[in-house]
Motif scaffolding. Sequence first.
Motif, PDB file in Angstrom:
ATOM      1  N   PRO A  25       0.724  -1.229  -0.100  1.00  0.00           N
ATOM      2  CA  PRO A  25       0.161   0.015   0.110  1.00  0.00           C
ATOM      3  C   PRO A  25       0.790   1.282   0.038  1.00  0.00           C
ATOM      4  O   PRO A  25       0.187   2.457  -0.083  1.00  0.00           O
ATOM      5  N   HIS A  26       2.215   1.067  -0.175  1.00  0.00           N
ATOM      6  CA  HIS A  26       3.205   2.272   0.107  1.00  0.00           C
ATOM      7  C   HIS A  26       2.648   3.378  -1.196  1.00  0.00           C
ATOM      8  O   HIS A  26       2.858   4.742  -1.130  1.00  0.00           O
ATOM      9  N   THR A  27       2.527   2.823  -2.359  1.00  0.00           N
ATOM     10  CA  THR A  27       2.311   3.755  -3.289  1.00  0.00           C
ATOM     11  C   THR A  27       0.919   4.490  -3.362  1.00  0.00           C
ATOM     12  O   THR A  27       1.083   5.558  -3.578  1.00  0.00           O
ATOM     13  N   LEU A  28      -0.189   4.005  -2.597  1.00  0.00           N
ATOM     14  CA  LEU A  28      -1.228   4.570  -2.376  1.00  0.00           C
ATOM     15  C   LEU A  28      -1.130   5.774  -1.350  1.00  0.00           C
ATOM     16  O   LEU A  28      -1.342   6.753  -1.427  1.00  0.00           O
ATOM     17  N   ASN A  29      -0.390   4.997  -0.264  1.00  0.00           N
ATOM     18  CA  ASN A  29       0.003   6.289   0.862  1.00  0.00           C
ATOM     19  C   ASN A  29       0.875   7.536   0.433  1.00  0.00           C
ATOM     20  O   ASN A  29       0.762   8.535   0.695  1.00  0.00           O
ATOM     21  N   MET A  30       1.737   7.318  -0.524  1.00  0.00           N
ATOM     22  CA  MET A  30       2.660   8.248  -1.137  1.00  0.00           C
ATOM     23  C   MET A  30       1.599   9.248  -2.153  1.00  0.00           C
ATOM     24  O   MET A  30       1.804  10.511  -1.988  1.00  0.00           O
ATOM     25  N   ALA A  31       0.654   8.628  -2.647  1.00  0.00           N
ATOM     26  CA  ALA A  31      -0.243   9.526  -3.390  1.00  0.00           C
ATOM     27  C   ALA A  31      -1.021  10.442  -2.778  1.00  0.00           C
ATOM     28  O   ALA A  31      -1.344  11.601  -2.759  1.00  0.00           O
ATOM     29  N   LEU A  32      -1.749   9.871  -1.457  1.00  0.00           N
ATOM     30  CA  LEU A  32      -2.140  10.470  -0.620  1.00  0.00           C
ATOM     31  C   LEU A  32      -1.641  11.421   0.320  1.00  0.00           C
ATOM     32  O   LEU A  32      -2.013  12.631   0.345  1.00  0.00           O
ATOM     33  N   ALA A  33      -0.366  11.382   0.721  1.00  0.00           N
ATOM     34  CA  ALA A  33       0.419  12.452   1.073  1.00  0.00           C
ATOM     35  C   ALA A  33       0.752  13.429   0.337  1.00  0.00           C
ATOM     36  O   ALA A  33       0.720  14.711   0.593  1.00  0.00           O
ATOM     37  N   GLY A  34       0.789  12.949  -1.016  1.00  0.00           N
ATOM     38  CA  GLY A  34       1.101  14.213  -2.105  1.00  0.00           C
ATOM     39  C   GLY A  34      -0.036  15.067  -2.077  1.00  0.00           C
ATOM     40  O   GLY A  34       0.200  16.156  -2.348  1.00  0.00           O
ATOM     41  N   LEU A  35      -1.349  14.394  -2.252  1.00  0.00           N
ATOM     42  CA  LEU A  35      -2.477  15.006  -2.274  1.00  0.00           C
ATOM     43  C   LEU A  35      -2.707  16.021  -0.985  1.00  0.00           C
ATOM     44  O   LEU A  35      -3.291  17.138  -1.265  1.00  0.00           O
ATOM     45  N   LYS A  36      -2.440  15.598   0.066  1.00  0.00           N
ATOM     46  CA  LYS A  36      -2.578  16.256   1.392  1.00  0.00           C
ATOM     47  C   LYS A  36      -1.662  17.741   0.945  1.00  0.00           C
ATOM     48  O   LYS A  36      -1.972  18.545   1.823  1.00  0.00           O
ATOM     49  N   LYS A  37      -0.524  17.453   0.523  1.00  0.00           N
ATOM     50  CA  LYS A  37       0.552  18.662   0.508  1.00  0.00           C
ATOM     51  C   LYS A  37      -0.155  19.600  -0.505  1.00  0.00           C
ATOM     52  O   LYS A  37       0.278  21.001  -0.437  1.00  0.00           O
ATOM     53  N   ALA A  38      -0.754  19.090  -1.637  1.00  0.00           N
ATOM     54  CA  ALA A  38      -1.177  19.997  -2.581  1.00  0.00           C
ATOM     55  C   ALA A  38      -2.282  20.992  -2.310  1.00  0.00           C
ATOM     56  O   ALA A  38      -2.903  20.466  -1.297  1.00  0.00           O
ATOM     57  N   LYS A  39      -2.388  21.863  -2.774  1.00  0.00           N
ATOM     58  CA  LYS A  39      -3.503  23.083  -2.832  1.00  0.00           C
ATOM     59  C   LYS A  39      -4.745  22.325  -3.613  1.00  0.00           C
ATOM     60  O   LYS A  39      -4.470  21.726  -4.871  1.00  0.00           O
ATOM     61  N   ILE A  40      -5.779  22.843  -3.339  1.00  0.00           N
ATOM     62  CA  ILE A  40      -7.182  22.346  -4.426  1.00  0.00           C
ATOM     63  C   ILE A  40      -6.747  22.900  -5.679  1.00  0.00           C
ATOM     64  O   ILE A  40      -6.251  24.030  -6.040  1.00  0.00           O
ATOM     65  N   GLY A  41      -7.160  22.185  -6.768  1.00  0.00           N
ATOM     66  CA  GLY A  41      -6.908  22.410  -7.968  1.00  0.00           C
ATOM     67  C   GLY A  41      -5.372  21.951  -8.447  1.00  0.00           C
ATOM     68  O   GLY A  41      -5.259  22.053  -9.741  1.00  0.00           O
ATOM     69  N   GLU A  42      -4.532  21.539  -7.722  1.00  0.00           N
ATOM     70  CA  GLU A  42      -3.273  21.255  -8.088  1.00  0.00           C
ATOM     71  C   GLU A  42      -3.126  19.867  -8.512  1.00  0.00           C
ATOM     72  O   GLU A  42      -3.971  19.070  -8.166  1.00  0.00           O
ATOM     73  N   VAL A  43      -1.907  19.688  -9.415  1.00  0.00           N
ATOM     74  CA  VAL A  43      -1.936  18.343 -10.150  1.00  0.00           C
ATOM     75  C   VAL A  43      -0.901  17.766  -9.407  1.00  0.00           C
ATOM     76  O   VAL A  43       0.456  18.156  -9.390  1.00  0.00           O
ATOM     77  N   VAL A  44      -1.112  16.155  -9.058  1.00  0.00           N
ATOM     78  CA  VAL A  44      -0.023  15.432  -8.398  1.00  0.00           C
ATOM     79  C   VAL A  44       0.210  14.360  -9.465  1.00  0.00           C
ATOM     80  O   VAL A  44      -0.706  13.856  -9.948  1.00  0.00           O
ATOM     81  N   MET A  45       1.414  13.884  -9.684  1.00  0.00           N
ATOM     82  CA  MET A  45       1.959  13.030 -10.642  1.00  0.00           C
ATOM     83  C   MET A  45       2.480  11.992  -9.919  1.00  0.00           C
ATOM     84  O   MET A  45       3.595  12.308  -9.577  1.00  0.00           O
ATOM     85  N   GLU A  46       2.218  10.636  -9.887  1.00  0.00           N
ATOM     86  CA  GLU A  46       2.787   9.622  -9.034  1.00  0.00           C
ATOM     87  C   GLU A  46       3.657   8.777 -10.357  1.00  0.00           C
ATOM     88  O   GLU A  46       2.962   8.431 -11.044  1.00  0.00           O
ATOM     89  N   VAL A  47       4.992   8.685 -10.217  1.00  0.00           N
ATOM     90  CA  VAL A  47       5.599   7.769 -11.400  1.00  0.00           C
ATOM     91  C   VAL A  47       5.954   6.386 -10.407  1.00  0.00           C
ATOM     92  O   VAL A  47       6.456   6.337  -9.475  1.00  0.00           O
ATOM     93  N   THR A  48       5.478   5.404 -11.089  1.00  0.00           N
ATOM     94  CA  THR A  48       5.612   4.069 -10.291  1.00  0.00           C
ATOM     95  C   THR A  48       5.956   3.081 -11.362  1.00  0.00           C
ATOM     96  O   THR A  48       5.529   3.002 -12.558  1.00  0.00           O
ATOM     97  N   ASP A  49       6.326   2.051 -10.734  1.00  0.00           N
ATOM     98  CA  ASP A  49       6.610   0.412 -11.845  1.00  0.00           C
ATOM     99  C   ASP A  49       5.753  -0.457 -11.168  1.00  0.00           C
ATOM    100  O   ASP A  49       5.966  -1.661 -11.727  1.00  0.00           O
ATOM    101  N   HIS A  50       4.880  -0.017 -10.400  1.00  0.00           N
ATOM    102  CA  HIS A  50       3.945  -1.119  -9.746  1.00  0.00           C
ATOM    103  C   HIS A  50       2.669  -1.037 -10.419  1.00  0.00           C
ATOM    104  O   HIS A  50       1.787  -0.115  -9.964  1.00  0.00           O
ATOM    105  N   SER A  51       2.422  -2.056 -11.297  1.00  0.00           N
ATOM    106  CA  SER A  51       0.935  -1.865 -12.142  1.00  0.00           C
ATOM    107  C   SER A  51      -0.053  -1.785 -11.223  1.00  0.00           C
ATOM    108  O   SER A  51      -1.151  -1.311 -11.400  1.00  0.00           O
ATOM    109  N   ILE A  52      -0.240  -2.618  -9.936  1.00  0.00           N
ATOM    110  CA  ILE A  52      -1.171  -2.620  -8.985  1.00  0.00           C
ATOM    111  C   ILE A  52      -1.727  -1.304  -8.446  1.00  0.00           C
ATOM    112  O   ILE A  52      -3.000  -1.043  -8.600  1.00  0.00           O
ATOM    113  N   ALA A  53      -0.845  -0.190  -8.578  1.00  0.00           N
ATOM    114  CA  ALA A  53      -1.207   1.139  -8.216  1.00  0.00           C
ATOM    115  C   ALA A  53      -1.938   1.922  -8.871  1.00  0.00           C
ATOM    116  O   ALA A  53      -2.777   2.555  -8.666  1.00  0.00           O
ATOM    117  N   THR A  54      -2.020   1.298 -10.439  1.00  0.00           N
ATOM    118  CA  THR A  54      -3.072   1.819 -11.462  1.00  0.00           C
ATOM    119  C   THR A  54      -4.348   1.554 -11.029  1.00  0.00           C
ATOM    120  O   THR A  54      -5.385   2.031 -11.708  1.00  0.00           O
TER     121      THR A  54
END
Length: 86
Positions: A25-54
């Motif tokens: 679940p670390h890929t999901l946790n990283m995405a959620l942490a990125g969204l938490k830091k972002a302001k409303i309307g900002e775009v967060v891009m996660e780069v991963t090699d773990h296909s399940i994260a998609t």
Amino acid sequence: MGMTQEELEVLEPDHVIDAIGEVCPHTLNMALAGLKKAKIGEVVMEVTDHSIATKTIPAAMKMNKYGEVLGIISKKGEYKIYLKKN
């Protein structure tokens, strides 16, 4: 998912998360942490090699309304997951 691959390729994300080598679940946790830091309307891009994260990241966005999945680009075993904070 609302943007074409061409639109995503020219989109400049506000935040980039490097999750190469990480698994759920670390890929999901990283995405959620990125969204938490972002302001409303900002775009967060996660780069991963773990296909399940998609699957897990879009499911979490749909279930919890943390953000919106703009789209996913897949190239050579790498995935770029674009999220917009709500």
